[in-house]
Design an enzyme around this catalytic site. Structure first.
Site, PDB file in Angstrom:
ATOM      1  CE  LYS A 171      -4.057   1.805   2.582  1.00  0.00           C
ATOM      2  NZ  LYS A 171      -4.859   1.688   3.790  1.00  0.00           N
ATOM      3  CB  SER A 230      -8.141   3.736   3.206  1.00  0.00           C
ATOM      4  OG  SER A 230      -7.236   3.168   3.731  1.00  0.00           O
ATOM      5  CB  SER A 269      -8.834   0.568   5.602  1.00  0.00           C
ATOM      6  OG  SER A 269      -9.632   1.649   5.418  1.00  0.00           O
TER       7      SER A 269
END
Length: 464
Positions: free
Chosen positions: A81, A154, A178
């Site tokens: 990420k 997210s 998330s």
């Protein structure tokens, strides 16, 4: 090479690499070709580091030829990420304001992946600052199962890329859900470790006391392989716990026979798809020898979904103090709204939130002292279409409904594993989660593996 190499499990790829039936360069090039073919539409990557990945893969192949192995991830292509610092590679955390940020040092989790021989393909797209919406100038990744549905936030890029065969596993972060939202929306096995089990050094924060870094993969076994590499104490992060890291893969076949799994009798607002996923999990665990125990979630658990936003807002305001409100015009409206909330919260109100947070942690500790594991939905509504998400907006009840079964476990810090457990009529996966006592990731991974030995939901692939 098999035509569907990109959809193999991480464990299978690792075994082929070890047996020299596949080279890391071949696996990496195959992934890069697939990214080039699929991701212009999917938009799951923020940055692809193709040249570096191929160079690392060649070095790892040379080590294999020389008889050296760094472990189970040796030569396996993965992605991280885009809030995990990568030395010399842009790390923007989904923010337009940080597009030119070039860290000098890898985040600890990235360094540990590299040390273990994983090949980093690139950085995965995410919502702005890891909150609830993408920056207006950054296209949101699409759900590879059905583009009219939410990808989850997210860790949206992590969910889309791992599901679509653009990496064999990824790292996500979970502050309010998330890892779990994109895992359930994309049919993945996503692990939110105990807070402190994985170092946050070099990871851009949303709410530091709520942020968890963990693996998103195609099976509980794959998640265990990644967790074993990234977990453990870290001198660069004083909050990384000193507890020894178990051998998760050695314990993963221990099953659930004789284990007491708590099933709440007071879940609120579940739709039929969420209910079916839970019911299927109950039957599978019963057949595997577990005892299903009727329990009630405490009132503090439900209150936590309302307390999470204001608590996160204060911590986010601290994280963004250098650039907000000084550069407020460069922020998207959703993250800016969160930061404004945090800047306005009074000390008295914050202390009330902290006391209620302590209560939910204590209540869950007490509940988990009476059972080995908790079986929970991920969301009240199993999946969200983009239209439904837009209609709900930032309404407090809509947000609390999505956070109902995720935020409390970030407030308390307990570990949880999300697993795929069904398909909706829209052709989108749905799932459930298993929670455990602090630092007992081994038990939820073993339970997840037992479930996946009896079911095939984790083997389904999107029509990309």
């Amino acid at each position: 090479m098999p035509a569907d190499l990109h959809y193999l499990s991480l464990d299978e790829v690792a075994r082929r690499l070890k047996a020299r039936q596949l080279s890391s360069v071949e696996a990496t090039r195959s992934m890069l070709d697939r990214i080039a073919e699929v991701d212009p539409v999917l938009k799951s990557y923020a940055t692809v580091t193709a040249e570096r990945a191929l160079a690392d893969a060649a070095q790892l192949d040379a080590e294999t030829v020389a008889g050296t192995s760094r472990g189970p991830l040796h030569g396996v292509p993965v992605a991280v990420k885009d809030l995990c610092n990568t030395a010399g590679v842009a790390t923007a955390a989904g923010m337009a304001i940080h597009r030119a940020n070039l860290p000098a040092k890898d985040a600890t989790v990235v360094a540990r992946l590299r040390q273990a021989g994983a090949v980093i393909l690139g950085k995965l797209q995410m919502t702005e600052g890891a909150y609830g919406a993408h920056h207006p100038t950054i296209p949101a990744p699409l759900n590879p199962w059905n583009a009219s549905y939410w990808t989850g936030s997210s860790s949206s890029g992590s969910g889309a890329a791992t599901a679509a065969g653009l990496c064999f596993a990824s790292l996500g972060s979970d502050t309010g859900g998330s890892i779990r939202f994109p895992s359930t929306m994309n049919g993945l096995s996503g692990l939110k470790p105990t807070w402190g089990r994985v170092s946050r050094a070099g990871v851009f924060p949303l709410g530091e006391s709520l942020d968890h870094i963990g693996p998103m993969a195609r099976s509980a076994l794959d998640a265990a392989l990644v967790l074993a590499v990234i977990a453990g104490a870290d001198p660069d992060d004083p909050t990384a716990a000193p507890q020894p890291v178990p051998d998760y893969t050695a314990a993963i076949s221990s099953g659930v026979k004789g284990r007491r799994i708590g099933l709440p009798n007071n879940c609120r607002g579940l739709d039929s798809d969420s209910g079916r996923a839970l019911a299927g999990a109950v039957e599978a665990f019963k057949k595997a020898g577990a005892e299903i125990v009727d329990i009630a979630l405490p009132d503090s658990f439900f209150q936590a979904s309302y307390d999470w936003v204001p608590l996160c807002s204060v911590e986010a305001a601290v994280a963004h103090a250098e650039t907000y409100p000084a550069r407020a015009a460069e922020y998207g409206p959703v993250l800016a709204g969160l930061l404004d909330t945090g800047l306005k919260l009074s000390g008295m109100d914050l202390q009330k939130l902290l006391l209620r947070r302590a209560a939910v942690k204590g209540d869950l500790d007490r509940l988990l002292a009476s059972v080995d594991l908790l079986l929970l939905p991920v969301m009240e509504r199993a999946v969200w279409s983009l239209d439904a998400l837009a209609a709900g907006g930032r309404d407090i009840e809509a947000v609390a409904g999505r956070l109902r079964y995720t935020a409390p476990l970030d407030m308390s810090g307990h570990p949880t594993l999300t697993l795929p457990g069904g398909m909706t009529r829209g052709g989108v996966p749905t799932g459930f989660q298993i929670a455990a006592r602090a630092f007992d990731e081994a038990s939820i991974l073993a339970a997840g593996h037992a479930y996946q030995q009896a079911t095939d939901w984790h083997l389904k692939r999107p029509p990309v």
